[in-house]
Every structure is written in structure tokens, then in C-alpha cells.
Write an enzyme that holds these catalytic residues in place. Structure first.
Site, PDB file in Angstrom:
ATOM      1  CE  LYS A 118     -92.177  24.802  60.458  1.00  0.00           C
ATOM      2  NZ  LYS A 118     -91.168  25.049  61.513  1.00  0.00           N
ATOM      3  CB  THR A 119     -89.301  18.979  56.936  1.00  0.00           C
ATOM      4  OG1 THR A 119     -89.324  20.331  56.497  1.00  0.00           O
ATOM      5  CG2 THR A 119     -88.972  18.091  55.744  1.00  0.00           C
TER       6      THR A 119
ATOM      7  CG  ASP B  61     -90.497  24.774  54.557  1.00  0.00           C
ATOM      8  OD1 ASP B  61     -91.204  25.068  55.535  1.00  0.00           O
ATOM      9  OD2 ASP B  61     -89.245  24.746  54.616  1.00  0.00           O
TER      10      ASP B  61
ATOM     11  CB  THR C 119     -91.251  30.264  60.674  1.00  0.00           C
ATOM     12  OG1 THR C 119     -91.111  31.174  59.570  1.00  0.00           O
ATOM     13  CG2 THR C 119     -90.441  29.007  60.377  1.00  0.00           C
TER      14      THR C 119
ATOM     15  NE  ARG D 122     -82.657  21.953  61.180  1.00  0.00           N
ATOM     16  CZ  ARG D 122     -83.666  22.524  60.533  1.00  0.00           C
ATOM     17  NH1 ARG D 122     -83.918  23.812  60.702  1.00  0.00           N
ATOM     18  NH2 ARG D 122     -84.440  21.815  59.749  1.00  0.00           N
TER      19      ARG D 122
END
Length: 357
Positions: free
Chosen positions: A77-78, A122, A171, A230
Site C-alpha cells: 500500500k505504501t 496510513d 488494514t 515483506r
């Protein structure tokens, strides 16, 4: 490759398969992030749709529509927010919902934005309600009302804002109020990655980190990465360390498997905590059903740790089921640990026991 804005993890609770970024992840991710949509791996539908939105905005000479990205941590997302800014040739400002506790905090940020700038927010669902209500007008009319004074003498001063693009990430999209969700022109949900996509992520990261890895080594790591880039990159770094110390630095399937065995990450991506929950459920309680609190005591963890850290992945993998009567192991859980269910039990939801079957 594709990650979320990091949130520091406490050192004593850090897990190799945790999808939340720690300090080491923050330093490495900055160098590994793709710079444009062409480099971004995975999320094919989101990439195609977002590319159309951005191309159309550039053709009109206008700012892009506000974008809402939802999905689990670590999926990109970032990274996508930074790509949106790069594709639009605009600067980006990054903040988070928990950091905005008052409407004045948001007003200060909005009033300092440049025309066309991208504001990445965020965990937008954790923003305070007064700030959230101010954001409604800012997104729709590019204007905010700043309240000066208190009581009957208070005055609302309208403040015009330059056009900007808000990129919200969450989220837990279900916690967003409908008025806020409806103000986003483009909404996308980030899905977990398939193993072939993670293999491409691993090969790209290995190239940037100057790590030698063969195809079988990438397959081994991707299969234990929980569908999350990640985690794949974190496992790659740990396997790299193992290969440099105990081998010739080249990552093969055997080297990857041996390295991840040292770090207690098994072939399906389960770590020590995940296996402890399953072993307690199977060996101590015969596969369940068992209450969450009892299960937590059995593994020596807090109830919240079991429910929020271990269970989501176990449920997603089909190893554990949540039922009204408690937690129940599935047949796949027995098979994964190499155990045989008690006679008369084959796993499942435990509904048969309810009727004496």
C-alpha cells in the site's frame, strides 16, 4: 518489493514471519521499493485499473482522484502511494491516522499542501472523529473551516485548499464510515500474493542486494512467505546470512531449507508460535473445540497474541476453525503435524460432537 508504511515492532515480540515492518525492514525497503507501476510485481488488476486512473488524470492535466487501498500489512500500500506520486510527478507527504488526534492537526497538514501534492494517510481508520469530519469537506470541496474562538463567539473561517490527491491505506476497511469511503474516487483491495509472484519478488530483491539465488531456492523461500512480499524479503535476508556463514554464499533449495529450519519457519510458513498453538490444540485437547483463553494459557501466551497474531494465518491456511463452541483443528492440521486424529474424529468444525455423532 511491495510493502506498507512501517510500524515498529517491539524487539521482544519480533517474529520472522510478522507482516509488520521492523527497523531493519525500514532501512532495506527504501532501497528495494519499485519506482513505477512497470516495476511493481503482482496485484495485476489493481495495477491495470490504477494505471488508467493516473493516465487519464495526466491527460486532463488534473490531479488524480482520491485513492483508498485496503489489505493486510506488507502487500504494497505504501509503495503504491509513492508510485502514484511519482507517476503524477508530484511530491508526497506521509502521515498516519493515529498521528492525527485533533482537527487542528489535520488542518495544519492540509493548509501546507502544494497543488497536486499526494497526501498518504496510513491506517486512516484510526483517525479521530473530528479530523475525519474535517476531511470530508477537504476531499470533496478542497476547503476546510477553521474554528476560531469558543462558545457563542466562535467563528468559522473558510480556508481554501489547493487540489490534492489523498491516498488512504487501511488494514480494516470495514471500520471506515460510509461517508468517508464514498469520497474516494478509486478503491482497491490488495490480495495476498501467489508463489510465482513472490518468486519474482525474491529474484528482483536478490539482484538488488547482490545475492546469488537459483530458481529452486526462490521457490523454497516463496512457499514459506505467507503470500506477503515483506516476509519474502525478510526471509531472503536471513537465508542470505546463513549462506554467507555456512556455505559459499549461493542460495539453493537445500541452503534455503536449512536456513529456515534454523529460524523455525516450516514449509507452510508456520513459526514457533503457530505450531505451539496447533500442538496444544491437537495434543492437549484432542483437536478441540476449546476456548480461546484456555488455548492461550496452554501455550503460555496472552489471549490477544493467540487471537490476533497466530490465528488469522492458521484460519487462512485451513488449519484451524473458529466455531461458537471454541477453536477446532481441521484434518489439514493433523496432517501437517504428522499426527493421527483420535478414533471417531476426523477434524472439521466439531459440529458432529454437538449432536452426539
Amino acid at each position: 518489493m511491495n510493502w506498507d508504511d512501517p510500524t515498529d515492532a517491539a524487539p521482544d515480540t519480533e517474529r520472522l514471519v510478522d507482516s509488520v515492518a521492523d527497523r531493519e525492514d525500514q532501512a532495506v525497503e527504501a532501497a528495494l521499493r519499485p519506482k513505477d507501476l512497470g516495476e511493481f510485481i503482482g496485484q495485476e488488476k489493481v495495477r491495470v485499473q490504477l494505471d488508467l486512473v493516473l493516465r487519464a488524470a495526466r491527460a486532463r492535466g488534473a490531479t488524480a482522484d482520491h485513492v483508498l487501498l485496503s489489505g493486510a500489512p506488507g502487500l504494497g500500500k505504501t509503495t503504491l502511494s509513492m508510485i502514484i506520486a511519482a507517476e503524477m510527478g508530484a511530491p508526497i507527504r506521509i502521515t498516519s491516522g493515529p498521528a492525527i488526534q485533533h482537527a487542528g492537526d489535520l488542518a495544519a497538514i492540509l493548509s501546507s499542501l502544494q497543488e497536486g501534492e499526494v497526501l498518504f494517510l496510513d491506517e486512516i481508520h484510526r483517525m479521530s472523529r473530528p479530523a475525519e469530519e474535517m476531511l470530508y469537506m477537504a476531499m470533496e470541496d478542497f476547503r476546510v473551516d477553521v474554528i476560531v474562538g469558543k462558545g457563542p463567539g466562535a467563528t468559522a473561517i473558510p480556508l481554501e485548499l489547493p487540489p490534492f490527491t489523498l491516498v488512504g491505506a487501511t488494514t480494516r476497511a470495514g471500520l471506515l464510515p460510509p461517508p468517508l469511503r464514498d469520497r474516494f474516487g478509486f478503491t482497491a483491495h490488495m490480495e495476498f500474493y501467489e508463489p510465482p509472484e513472490l518468486e519474482r519478488v525474491i529474484h528482483r530483491s536478490a539482484s538488488l542486494l547482490d545475492v546469488e539465488i537459483d530458481a529452486a531456492g526462490a521457490v523454497e523461500i516463496s512457499g514459506r512467505s505467507r503470500g506477503t512480499p515483506r516476509i519474502a524479503n525478510r526471509l531472503l535476508r536471513r537465508v542470505r546470512d546463513y549462506a554467507q556463514v555456512r556455505a559459499d554464499g549461493h542460495i539453493t533449495q537445500d541452503i534455503a531449507a536449512a536456513a529456515l529450519a534454523v529460524y523455525e519457519v516450516d514449509g507452510r510458513g508456520l513459526d514457533r508460535l503457530d505450531r505451539a498453538v496447533l500442538e496444544a490444540l491437537l495434543k492437549l485437547f484432542g483437536g478441540g473445540p476449546v476456548g480461546l483463553s484456555t488455548l492461550a494459557v496452554a501455550v503460555g501466551e496472552e489471549r490477544e497474541t493467540v487471537e490476533e497474531v497466530a490465528e488469522p494465518f492458521l484460519v487462512r491456511e485451513g488449519l484451524l476453525a473458529r466455531t461458537p463452541r471454541g477453536r477446532v483443528a481441521t484434518p489439514a492440521a493433523w496432517a501437517h503435524l504428522g499426527l493421527t486424529p483420535p478414533q471417531g474424529r476426523t477434524g472439521g468444525t466439531g459440529q458432529g460432537d454437538l449432536f452426539g455423532a
